[in-house]
Design a protein around this motif. Structure first.
Motif, PDB file in Angstrom:
ATOM      1  N   VAL A 130       0.780  -1.191   0.134  1.00 38.26           N
ATOM      2  CA  VAL A 130       0.042  -0.049  -0.020  1.00 38.26           C
ATOM      3  C   VAL A 130       1.031   1.387   0.103  1.00 38.26           C
ATOM      4  CG1 VAL A 130      -1.507   1.491   1.330  1.00 38.26           C
ATOM      5  CG2 VAL A 130      -2.088  -1.250   1.094  1.00 38.26           C
ATOM      6  N   GLU A 131       1.759   1.299   1.089  1.00 40.10           N
ATOM      7  CA  GLU A 131       2.735   2.573   0.908  1.00 40.10           C
ATOM      8  C   GLU A 131       3.654   2.613  -0.398  1.00 40.10           C
ATOM      9  OE1 GLU A 131       5.148   3.185   4.596  1.00 40.10           O
ATOM     10  OE2 GLU A 131       4.512   1.170   5.072  1.00 40.10           O
ATOM     11  N   PHE A 132       3.928   1.687  -1.098  1.00 42.57           N
ATOM     12  CA  PHE A 132       4.274   1.853  -2.528  1.00 42.57           C
ATOM     13  C   PHE A 132       3.299   2.364  -3.454  1.00 42.57           C
ATOM     14  CE2 PHE A 132       5.329  -0.078  -6.886  1.00 42.57           C
ATOM     15  CZ  PHE A 132       6.642   0.432  -7.024  1.00 42.57           C
ATOM     16  N   GLU A 133       2.333   1.845  -3.521  1.00 42.84           N
ATOM     17  CA  GLU A 133       1.048   2.299  -4.328  1.00 42.84           C
ATOM     18  C   GLU A 133       0.897   3.899  -4.045  1.00 42.84           C
ATOM     19  OE1 GLU A 133      -2.354  -0.132  -3.783  1.00 42.84           O
ATOM     20  OE2 GLU A 133      -1.295  -1.926  -4.237  1.00 42.84           O
ATOM     21  N   GLN A 134       0.806   4.199  -2.906  1.00 43.54           N
ATOM     22  CA  GLN A 134       0.761   5.749  -2.334  1.00 43.54           C
ATOM     23  C   GLN A 134       1.886   6.514  -3.148  1.00 43.54           C
ATOM     24  OE1 GLN A 134       0.265   5.211   1.655  1.00 43.54           O
ATOM     25  NE2 GLN A 134      -2.327   5.030   1.669  1.00 43.54           N
ATOM     26  N   ALA A 135       2.924   6.032  -2.829  1.00 41.09           N
ATOM     27  CA  ALA A 135       4.404   6.618  -3.510  1.00 41.09           C
ATOM     28  C   ALA A 135       3.964   7.011  -5.027  1.00 41.09           C
ATOM     29  CB  ALA A 135       5.376   6.057  -3.023  1.00 41.09           C
ATOM     30  N   ALA A 136       3.621   5.924  -5.361  1.00 41.46           N
ATOM     31  CA  ALA A 136       3.577   6.000  -6.736  1.00 41.46           C
ATOM     32  C   ALA A 136       2.390   6.844  -7.443  1.00 41.46           C
ATOM     33  CB  ALA A 136       3.017   4.562  -7.445  1.00 41.46           C
ATOM     34  N   ALA A 137       1.177   6.806  -6.664  1.00 41.98           N
ATOM     35  CA  ALA A 137       0.307   8.007  -6.870  1.00 41.98           C
ATOM     36  C   ALA A 137       0.717   9.326  -6.753  1.00 41.98           C
ATOM     37  CB  ALA A 137      -0.995   7.557  -6.189  1.00 41.98           C
ATOM     38  N   CYS A 138       1.674   9.620  -6.041  1.00 40.55           N
ATOM     39  CA  CYS A 138       2.076  10.825  -5.889  1.00 40.55           C
ATOM     40  C   CYS A 138       3.499  11.271  -6.498  1.00 40.55           C
ATOM     41  CB  CYS A 138       2.394  11.093  -4.169  1.00 40.55           C
ATOM     42  SG  CYS A 138       0.937  11.081  -3.107  1.00 40.55           S
ATOM     43  N   GLY A 139       3.881  10.159  -7.402  1.00 33.19           N
ATOM     44  CA  GLY A 139       5.088  10.300  -8.262  1.00 33.19           C
ATOM     45  C   GLY A 139       6.315  10.526  -7.228  1.00 33.19           C
ATOM     46  N   ARG A 140       6.342   9.595  -5.877  1.00 31.41           N
ATOM     47  CA  ARG A 140       7.650   9.882  -5.213  1.00 31.41           C
ATOM     48  C   ARG A 140       8.176   8.404  -5.031  1.00 31.41           C
ATOM     49  NH1 ARG A 140       4.820  13.827  -0.639  1.00 31.41           N
ATOM     50  NH2 ARG A 140       4.555  15.565  -1.890  1.00 31.41           N
ATOM     51  N   VAL A 141       8.083   7.523  -5.986  1.00 30.01           N
ATOM     52  CA  VAL A 141       8.593   6.004  -5.726  1.00 30.01           C
ATOM     53  C   VAL A 141       9.996   6.145  -5.540  1.00 30.01           C
ATOM     54  CG1 VAL A 141       9.139   4.228  -7.099  1.00 30.01           C
ATOM     55  CG2 VAL A 141       6.766   4.986  -7.141  1.00 30.01           C
ATOM     56  N   TYR A 142      10.855   7.134  -6.258  1.00 28.07           N
ATOM     57  CA  TYR A 142      12.449   7.022  -6.068  1.00 28.07           C
ATOM     58  C   TYR A 142      12.526   7.385  -4.927  1.00 28.07           C
ATOM     59  CZ  TYR A 142      17.176   7.632  -7.009  1.00 28.07           C
ATOM     60  OH  TYR A 142      18.518   7.537  -7.041  1.00 28.07           O
ATOM     61  N   ARG A 143      12.052   8.498  -4.275  1.00 27.84           N
ATOM     62  CA  ARG A 143      12.169   8.994  -2.886  1.00 27.84           C
ATOM     63  C   ARG A 143      11.927   8.047  -1.952  1.00 27.84           C
ATOM     64  NH1 ARG A 143       9.707  14.485  -1.714  1.00 27.84           N
ATOM     65  NH2 ARG A 143      10.482  15.098  -3.452  1.00 27.84           N
ATOM     66  N   PHE A 144      10.661   7.290  -2.010  1.00 28.07           N
ATOM     67  CA  PHE A 144      10.278   6.460  -0.933  1.00 28.07           C
ATOM     68  C   PHE A 144      11.281   5.079  -0.855  1.00 28.07           C
ATOM     69  CE2 PHE A 144       7.728   2.295  -0.615  1.00 28.07           C
ATOM     70  CZ  PHE A 144       7.296   2.526   0.558  1.00 28.07           C
ATOM     71  N   VAL A 145      11.650   4.644  -2.151  1.00 29.89           N
ATOM     72  CA  VAL A 145      12.605   3.398  -1.940  1.00 29.89           C
ATOM     73  C   VAL A 145      14.005   3.781  -1.506  1.00 29.89           C
ATOM     74  CG1 VAL A 145      13.836   1.663  -3.431  1.00 29.89           C
ATOM     75  CG2 VAL A 145      11.588   2.292  -3.902  1.00 29.89           C
ATOM     76  N   LYS A 146      14.296   4.816  -1.987  1.00 27.57           N
ATOM     77  CA  LYS A 146      15.595   5.378  -1.330  1.00 27.57           C
ATOM     78  C   LYS A 146      15.607   5.586   0.242  1.00 27.57           C
ATOM     79  CE  LYS A 146      19.060   6.248  -3.165  1.00 27.57           C
ATOM     80  NZ  LYS A 146      20.269   5.586  -3.274  1.00 27.57           N
ATOM     81  N   LYS A 147      14.611   6.067   0.712  1.00 29.76           N
ATOM     82  CA  LYS A 147      14.228   6.525   2.027  1.00 29.76           C
ATOM     83  C   LYS A 147      14.176   4.990   3.025  1.00 29.76           C
ATOM     84  CE  LYS A 147      11.258   8.756   5.486  1.00 29.76           C
ATOM     85  NZ  LYS A 147      10.014   9.507   5.715  1.00 29.76           N
ATOM     86  N   GLU A 148      13.514   4.074   2.364  1.00 32.61           N
ATOM     87  CA  GLU A 148      13.201   2.974   3.159  1.00 32.61           C
ATOM     88  C   GLU A 148      14.605   1.834   2.950  1.00 32.61           C
ATOM     89  OE1 GLU A 148      10.541   1.623   4.921  1.00 32.61           O
ATOM     90  OE2 GLU A 148      10.095   3.929   4.698  1.00 32.61           O
TER      91      GLU A 148
END
Length: 216
Positions: free
Chosen positions: A154-172
């Motif tokens: 779900v968190e990945f899907e939310q990041a994708a919806a906001c265009g923040r996948v790269y930032r999300f993955v790097k942070k995690e």
């Protein structure tokens, strides 16, 4: 070197999957320089690390694509003339597919011959679905080592919806806050490792990032 992400159907997650995979590449291969692009040739954003400096033709500086060891290209879905050209020239094409019977059937029976040997990535994956990776292996004879998954997150899907996948993955990547995100990172590392092995099969030790590291 170009790695293209192409979708067997609409909403197959090519952009989010591509950015997520690109985000973990530098950790597996220090010194690598990565660029992210859209199929039309328009720059879709640059994965920045200490060895990568972005630039733009419009500024009169060197084209940023020449600086990247790996160019990730989001081809979306469909087979326009431009996309066919990109897919033909790409060293590796990652086929993104959903767990939907019609989409799976159409790809394997009508389109797989266009992209022989291409690795398959099943996004938003549910292991309980009838159309699991095992289904692809048994029914369509997909090679097990050629099928990867990104489990539903779900968190990945939310990041994708906001265009923040790269930032999300790097942070995690620094400190995953739960087991689901840890699993996501492990799956991304597995996919990235598979792509690196494919690249080394094509080039041997003569892969671009090895040359880059030797120069440092």
């Amino acid at each position: 070197m170009t790695i293209a992400f192409w979708g067997a159907g609409v909403q197959s997650g090519t952009n989010a999957n591509m950015r997520a995979v690109a985000a973990v590449f530098p950790a597996l291969c220090p010194g690598i320089r990565i660029g992210l692009y859209a199929a039309g040739g328009k720059e879709g954003g640059i994965c920045r690390n200490k060895n990568y400096k972005s630039s733009n033709k419009a500024t009169g500086r060197k084209d940023s694509s020449a600086l990247a060891d790996i160019r990730f290209v989001d081809c979306g879905s469909g087979m326009s003339g431009e996309k066919r050209r990109i897919l033909r020239k790409a060293e590796i094409v990652v086929v993104n597919i959903r767990q939907e019977e019609e989409e799976i059937r159409r790809y394997f029976l009508e389109e797989s011959h266009l992209l022989p040997g291409s690795p398959i990535l099943i996004g938003n994956y549910c292991g309980q679905s009838k159309f699991s990776r095992r289904y692809l292996e048994c029914v369509y004879r997909a090679e097990p080592e050629n099928v990867s998954v990104l489990s539903r997150n779900v968190e990945f899907e939310q990041a994708a919806a906001c265009g923040r996948v790269y930032r999300f993955v790097k942070k995690e990547s620094c400190a995953p806050k739960n087991l689901r995100n840890q699993q996501l990172l492990e799956e991304l590392k597995g996919i990235s490792g598979m792509l690196l092995r494919n690249a080394e099969t094509l080039y041997g030790r003569d892969v671009p990032w090895n040359k880059n590291i030797e120069k440092q």
